[in-house]
Every structure is written in C-alpha cells, then in structure tokens.
Design an enzyme around this catalytic site. Structure first.
Site, mmCIF file in Angstrom:
data_model
loop_
_atom_site.group_PDB
_atom_site.id
_atom_site.type_symbol
_atom_site.label_atom_id
_atom_site.label_comp_id
_atom_site.label_asym_id
_atom_site.label_seq_id
_atom_site.Cartn_x
_atom_site.Cartn_y
_atom_site.Cartn_z
ATOM 1 N N LYS A 144 0.853 -1.315 0.011
ATOM 2 C CA LYS A 144 0.158 0.047 0.057
ATOM 3 C C LYS A 144 0.926 1.186 -0.031
ATOM 4 O O LYS A 144 1.976 1.293 0.131
ATOM 5 C CB LYS A 144 -1.006 0.035 1.209
ATOM 6 C CG LYS A 144 -0.214 0.012 2.539
ATOM 7 C CD LYS A 144 -1.220 -0.299 3.659
ATOM 8 C CE LYS A 144 -0.729 -0.366 4.873
ATOM 9 N NZ LYS A 144 -1.175 0.799 5.884
ATOM 10 N N TYR A 180 17.860 29.249 9.403
ATOM 11 C CA TYR A 180 16.768 30.155 9.810
ATOM 12 C C TYR A 180 16.603 30.087 11.352
ATOM 13 O O TYR A 180 16.872 28.970 11.908
ATOM 14 C CB TYR A 180 15.507 29.606 9.193
ATOM 15 C CG TYR A 180 15.361 29.883 7.626
ATOM 16 C CD1 TYR A 180 15.189 31.428 7.337
ATOM 17 C CD2 TYR A 180 14.981 28.805 6.819
ATOM 18 C CE1 TYR A 180 14.846 31.470 6.194
ATOM 19 C CE2 TYR A 180 14.931 29.415 5.382
ATOM 20 C CZ TYR A 180 14.912 30.623 5.132
ATOM 21 O OH TYR A 180 14.852 30.647 3.888
HETATM 22 C C1 LIG Z 1 -4.371 -4.387 7.918
HETATM 23 C C2 LIG Z 1 -3.038 -4.278 7.913
HETATM 24 N N1 LIG Z 1 -2.024 -5.290 7.834
HETATM 25 C C3 LIG Z 1 -0.748 -5.345 7.670
HETATM 26 C C4 LIG Z 1 -0.215 -4.092 7.660
HETATM 27 C C5 LIG Z 1 1.287 -4.021 7.416
HETATM 28 O O1 LIG Z 1 2.004 -3.502 8.733
HETATM 29 P P1 LIG Z 1 3.429 -3.215 8.898
HETATM 30 O O2 LIG Z 1 4.033 -2.251 7.817
HETATM 31 O O3 LIG Z 1 3.654 -2.842 10.380
HETATM 32 O O4 LIG Z 1 4.022 -4.681 8.523
HETATM 33 C C6 LIG Z 1 -0.689 -2.931 7.735
HETATM 34 C C7 LIG Z 1 -0.103 -1.574 7.892
HETATM 35 O O5 LIG Z 1 -0.544 -0.651 8.513
HETATM 36 C C8 LIG Z 1 -2.276 -3.019 7.873
HETATM 37 O O6 LIG Z 1 -2.958 -2.046 8.008
#
Ligand SMILES: Cc1ncc(COP(=O)(O)O)c(C=O)c1O
Length: 362
Positions: free
Chosen positions: A35, A252
């Site tokens: 994602k 700054y």
């Molecule tokens: C439903 C779900 N599963 C898995 C993951 C993966 O998590 P991580 O990046 O901590 O391994 C996420 C990430 O937020 C998630 O929302």
C-alpha cells in the site's frame, strides 16, 4: 545539471527482507504489503523485489491494477475492501480478494452481480478499534457472507495495535480465538512486528515495513538485530561549505551557534524533498560514508552538516541522508525518523515527487 539529490531503491534488499519474513513464519504464506505506493518505493519497483511473495496486499484499486498490469496473476488483497458498491465490479474483473469489515460491504456484495464468486477476508475488531466487526457481531457477519452466492471462501483476519510494544498481542489473540472458534477458513493476523517478535501460527502473514528495511520496534531493536537491509537510500551532495567562527549561527532562526571554529557543509536536501523539518541539530548523516550530524534547522531545499569528522569534504562530496552510503556505510532510516520524533514508515512514504528515483545497481 539537475540538483544532485536522488533516491535509490535496492531490489536485492527487498528480496532479502521478504526472505526474512518467510524464515520467521515458515508455515505461513506471505502477503507483501505494498500500500501507499509500496511505502513510497513505487509499486512497480517494489514488485520486482517482492515478486517471491505469495500475494500482494494494498488499498487502492488503481494500485491493484498496476500489480495486475505487471503480469501478477496470484492473490491480491484489498486491505480495506470496497469503498463503494461499484468497486466490486473491478474486484470481479481483476479477481481481487477483499476485506469485509462492515455490514455495508456485505450489503454491496449481496447486490453485486458476478459470475465469479469472491474470496473475502472477514475482519474482526479484536481491540484496535479501527476497522472490523465487534466480537459479538462477527459470527452473524460470517453467517451472512456464507449464505451469499457471491462469496466462495471466507478467511478470518484481525490486526494488532501493540505488536511492537510492551502490551503485545496476547489480549487480541484471545479475542480472535474466542470469536473465530470452530469457524472454518484461513487465518491472517500478523504484521511485521508480530512476525518478528511473536511466534504465532497462521495461514497468511502481512509483511509491510520489515520488507522495506525498517525495524517495526525501533529503538528497542534495529534492522541489524532483525537481519534486515535498507531498501531505500536518499542521497545528495554538498553544494556549499562555510567556515564558522565561535558565535556564528547556521540557518533560519539561528537555532545552532558554533562554540568554536567549525567547518559546515551545505547539502542539497530539504523538507521539500521529504527530509523531515523536525530533525534538529544532531540528526545523524553520512558525508563520504563518514557519520556526522546535521546542524541548525532544515530548510526547504537545504540543510547543513558538521564537517569536523570529514576534513577532506568539499563541494560535490556525497551525502547519505538515509540508507546505503559508499562501501559498507549504512544509516538506517529509523535513526533519522527517531531524530524527527516519527517512524521510518512516514519518511519513506513522504519521499517527495521531485526526487528522482533510480533502481540501485546491486
Ligand atoms: C491491515 C494491515 N495489515 C498489515 C499491515 C502491515 O503492517 P506493517 O507495515 O507494520 O508490517 C498494515 C499496515 O498498516 C495493515 O493496515
């Protein structure tokens, strides 16, 4: 001549880290969580390193299309499921598996016309109170789905709130086990922190951040502890130097004052590149592979570094903001994130559009 900043994505390190997820959960299949454009790495680039996964988990339909366009015919899971009824058409067309976390999503499925029944992951809210059915509503949601001709297989899942910390996962595992007892179907529970810290048997694990070379429980453990390798390098060069006298200030707000004569380098990297402005004086940085510190405030396009440990540094010297420096030099993204009061996830996801990204030559 473009600005000298660039990001590198290390395909071999992605594959290495995925192998670590597999080794840590030998009985499970592994979702590579891609994602947020593969945590800022770029879906297509990350796909090349993570193609050994059993499936890809993500949020956006457009990202699912990009994975399919890459020729991936295996499982793709929408972690938040459909956002509206018509999303299910694309789920049917692209053969996407999807999470079901609320009654509305079941209503949409019940009204959906499909020739191909869907595989769904029914999400339990076991205590995080983000998405998912309450334990008391879980079984009736399962029964509703099970009665639908639009559904052919129901898997069971939940997500942990504290797998990286002291509270741990036991309280949520107990809730999950009670709510799912005797229900058939594959189980998916663990994120990276649970994969690494808690040996928990399940059918599918969901490896996100560990795949991208960040320790989910930094600073308790770092990537060296977990055997992970950086997958993203942000690097630039010195574009200026200054010789400060005692009492001179940098940047700054004059937040840094030299106590003695000090050589300072000016780096072509600022918060408009995704480097956090919250990194105060003392944030680690590598110049020519040698560790030093930032001084003064990060500005939009520049930041300053202390050149004391690198007397040979000059305009054009290589600066590693995070990731892999020359030779064996490494600066884990987690150290920089920590200095900014945040986590590696945020830095990699926030890499700015204007930074050119290249695949690193292994
Ligand atoms: C439903 C779900 N599963 C898995 C993951 C993966 O998590 P991580 O990046 O901590 O391994 C996420 C990430 O937020 C998630 O929302």
């Amino acid at each position: 001549m473009p600005r000298p900043i660039e990001a590198l994505v290390h395909i071999d390190a992605l594959a290495h880290n995925l192998a670590r997820a597999r080794a840590a959960s030998p009985d499970a299949r592994v979702w590579a969580v891609v994602k947020a454009n593969a945590y800022g790495h770029g879906i297509e680039r990350a796909f090349d390193g993570l193609r050994g996964a059993d499936g890809f988990a993500l949020l956006d339909l457009a990202e699912a299309e990009r994975i399919r366009a890459r020729g991936w015919r295996g499982p793709v899971l929408l972690l938040e499921g459909a956002f509206e009824a018509r999303d299910l058409e694309l789920c049917s067309r692209l053969n996407l598996w999807h999470v079901v976390h609320c009654n509305e999503q079941i209503d949409w499925l019940a009204a959906h016309k499909t020739h191909q029944p869907h595989r769904v992951f029914l999400k339990l809210n076991s205590g995080m109170n983000r998405l998912g059915f309450a334990p008391t509503a879980y079984r009736s949601a399962w029964a509703r789905l099970n009665a639908l001709p639009q559904v052919d297989e129901i898997s069971l899942m939940t997500h942990f709130s504290d797998a990286d910390g002291a509270r741990g996962i036991a309280h949520q595992v107990d809730v999950f086990e009670a709510a799912t007892r005797d229900l058939p179907g594959e189980r998916s529970l663990a994120n990276s922190a649970a994969i690494l810290r808690h040996r928990l048997r399940s059918d599918w694990v969901r490896a996100g951040i560990m795949g991208y070379g960040s320790a989910p429980d930094f600073p308790t453990h770092d990537i060296a502890h977990w055997g992970l390798r950086p997958t993203m390098t942000l690097r630039s060069r010195l574009i200026g130097t200054q010789s400060l006298q005692a009492g001179d200030t940098v940047g700054y707000g004059s937040s840094f004052t030299a106590e003695a004569p000090l050589a300072v380098g000016v780096v072509a990297c600022g918060y408009a590149d995704g480097y956090p402005r919250h990194c105060g004086t003392g944030t680690p940085v590598l110049v020519n592979g040698v560790r030093t510190r930032t001084v003064g405030r990060v500005s939009m396009d520049m930041l300053a570094v202390d050149l004391t440990p690198i007397p040979g540094a000059a305009i054009g010297s290589e600066v590693t903001l995070w990731g892999c420096g020359p030779g064996e030099a490494r600066l884990p993204i987690d150290e920089v994130a920590h200095a900014a009061g945040t986590i590696g996830y945020e830095l990699m996801c926030a890499l700015a559009q204007r930074v050119p990204v290249r695949i690193a030559v292994a």
